[in-house]
Design a protein around this motif. Structure first.
Motif, PDB file in Angstrom:
ATOM      1  N   ASP A  47       0.801  -1.223   0.000  1.00 25.79           N
ATOM      2  CA  ASP A  47       0.000   0.000   0.000  1.00 25.79           C
ATOM      3  C   ASP A  47       0.836   1.276   0.000  1.00 25.79           C
ATOM      4  OD1 ASP A  47      -2.406  -1.409  -0.052  1.00 25.79           O
ATOM      5  OD2 ASP A  47      -2.357  -1.675   2.123  1.00 25.79           O
ATOM      6  N   ASN A  48       1.940   1.278   0.752  1.00 28.97           N
ATOM      7  CA  ASN A  48       2.698   2.529   0.849  1.00 28.97           C
ATOM      8  C   ASN A  48       4.192   2.373   0.552  1.00 28.97           C
ATOM      9  OD1 ASN A  48       3.813   1.369   3.125  1.00 28.97           O
ATOM     10  ND2 ASN A  48       2.612   2.578   4.568  1.00 28.97           N
ATOM     11  N   LYS A  49       4.601   1.171   0.155  1.00 27.72           N
ATOM     12  CA  LYS A  49       5.990   0.871  -0.237  1.00 27.72           C
ATOM     13  C   LYS A  49       6.979   0.941   0.929  1.00 27.72           C
ATOM     14  CE  LYS A  49       4.518   0.287  -4.350  1.00 27.72           C
ATOM     15  NZ  LYS A  49       3.870  -0.975  -4.556  1.00 27.72           N
ATOM     16  N   GLU A  50       6.482   0.997   2.174  1.00 26.37           N
ATOM     17  CA  GLU A  50       7.369   0.946   3.340  1.00 26.37           C
ATOM     18  C   GLU A  50       8.105  -0.392   3.334  1.00 26.37           C
ATOM     19  OE1 GLU A  50       7.082   1.389   8.214  1.00 26.37           O
ATOM     20  OE2 GLU A  50       5.270   1.480   6.998  1.00 26.37           O
ATOM     21  N   ILE A  51       9.317  -0.401   3.876  1.00 24.52           N
ATOM     22  CA  ILE A  51      10.165  -1.589   3.852  1.00 24.52           C
ATOM     23  C   ILE A  51      10.525  -2.023   5.270  1.00 24.52           C
ATOM     24  CG2 ILE A  51      12.451  -2.458   3.189  1.00 24.52           C
ATOM     25  CD1 ILE A  51      12.260  -0.634   0.715  1.00 24.52           C
ATOM     26  N   LEU A  52      10.483  -3.332   5.500  1.00 26.26           N
ATOM     27  CA  LEU A  52      10.960  -3.932   6.746  1.00 26.26           C
ATOM     28  C   LEU A  52      11.980  -5.002   6.383  1.00 26.26           C
ATOM     29  CD1 LEU A  52       7.867  -4.773   8.977  1.00 26.26           C
ATOM     30  CD2 LEU A  52       9.682  -3.159   9.479  1.00 26.26           C
ATOM     31  N   GLU A  53      13.039  -5.097   7.165  1.00 24.32           N
ATOM     32  CA  GLU A  53      14.012  -6.150   6.943  1.00 24.32           C
ATOM     33  C   GLU A  53      14.046  -7.049   8.165  1.00 24.32           C
ATOM     34  OE1 GLU A  53      17.547  -5.631   4.969  1.00 24.32           O
ATOM     35  OE2 GLU A  53      16.753  -4.167   3.577  1.00 24.32           O
ATOM     36  N   VAL A  54      14.079  -8.359   7.916  1.00 22.15           N
ATOM     37  CA  VAL A  54      14.123  -9.334   8.996  1.00 22.15           C
ATOM     38  C   VAL A  54      15.161 -10.398   8.674  1.00 22.15           C
ATOM     39  CG1 VAL A  54      11.671  -8.989   9.526  1.00 22.15           C
ATOM     40  CG2 VAL A  54      12.349 -10.902   8.062  1.00 22.15           C
ATOM     41  N   LYS A  55      15.585 -11.088   9.712  1.00 14.15           N
ATOM     42  CA  LYS A  55      16.476 -12.231   9.541  1.00 14.15           C
ATOM     43  C   LYS A  55      15.707 -13.482   9.951  1.00 14.15           C
ATOM     44  CE  LYS A  55      20.994 -14.068  10.675  1.00 14.15           C
ATOM     45  NZ  LYS A  55      22.265 -13.833  11.368  1.00 14.15           N
ATOM     46  N   VAL A  56      15.881 -14.560   9.208  1.00 10.78           N
ATOM     47  CA  VAL A  56      15.230 -15.829   9.519  1.00 10.78           C
ATOM     48  C   VAL A  56      16.033 -16.524  10.613  1.00 10.78           C
ATOM     49  CG1 VAL A  56      14.505 -18.066   8.616  1.00 10.78           C
ATOM     50  CG2 VAL A  56      14.352 -16.020   7.165  1.00 10.78           C
ATOM     51  N   LYS A  57      15.398 -16.715  11.767  1.00 11.12           N
ATOM     52  CA  LYS A  57      16.081 -17.348  12.901  1.00 11.12           C
ATOM     53  C   LYS A  57      15.906 -18.854  12.917  1.00 11.12           C
ATOM     54  CE  LYS A  57      16.177 -15.476  16.877  1.00 11.12           C
ATOM     55  NZ  LYS A  57      15.797 -14.943  18.186  1.00 11.12           N
ATOM     56  N   ASN A  58      14.721 -19.326  12.487  1.00 14.82           N
ATOM     57  CA  ASN A  58      14.483 -20.763  12.497  1.00 14.82           C
ATOM     58  C   ASN A  58      13.339 -21.093  11.549  1.00 14.82           C
ATOM     59  OD1 ASN A  58      14.880 -23.442  13.242  1.00 14.82           O
ATOM     60  ND2 ASN A  58      14.956 -22.947  15.426  1.00 14.82           N
ATOM     61  N   ILE A  59      13.265 -22.350  11.149  1.00 11.15           N
ATOM     62  CA  ILE A  59      12.190 -22.828  10.278  1.00 11.15           C
ATOM     63  C   ILE A  59      11.661 -24.124  10.875  1.00 11.15           C
ATOM     64  CG2 ILE A  59      11.610 -23.703   7.986  1.00 11.15           C
ATOM     65  CD1 ILE A  59      13.804 -21.874   6.859  1.00 11.15           C
ATOM     66  N   TYR A  60      10.333 -24.196  10.999  1.00  9.72           N
ATOM     67  CA  TYR A  60       9.691 -25.363  11.607  1.00  9.72           C
ATOM     68  C   TYR A  60       8.734 -25.983  10.595  1.00  9.72           C
ATOM     69  CZ  TYR A  60      11.277 -22.827  15.736  1.00  9.72           C
ATOM     70  OH  TYR A  60      12.034 -22.145  16.654  1.00  9.72           O
TER      71      TYR A  60
END
Length: 112
Positions: A47-60
């Protein structure tokens, strides 16, 4: 380590921005199958092109949405109708055959 770019609708984007630690992915999406622990994901708010960055800590890995949703926050990075879903919605949207074939996963993320 890879960096992935995924678009999100506002509701799901804002929940992650507020600190939701886990989201769900579907293994039958070829792009999402390639996400691994220690990868980075850049979410873009559609909707507004805001950006968030995350790191993948685990996958289940899980065999069905019901079991996944017992343990994890109900935030999907899929289509708009799936933004904040419950397992019954998801299991109606995806065929039982797809769920059994591909399974589902939850990923634990950390905001950067």
């Amino acid at each position: 380590m890879q960096k992935h770019i995924l678009n999100l609708y506002s509701d799901a984007f804002n929940l992650i921005k507020q600190g939701i630690k886990t989201i769900e992915l579907r293994l039958n999406d070829e792009k999402r199958q390639k996400i691994y622990i220690s990868d980075y994901i850049q979410f873009i708010n559609l909707d507004n092109k805001e950006i968030l960055e995350v790191k993948v800590k685990n996958i289940y890995k899980y065999k069905n949405f019901k079991d996944l949703y017992k343990d994890f926050d109900k935030v999907s990075i899929g289509y708009k109708k799936d933004e904040i879903a419950n397992y019954k919605d998801m299991e109606q949207y995806y065929t039982i055959e797809d769920i059994e074939k591909y399974g589902v996963v939850a990923i634990e993320i950390e905001l950067l």
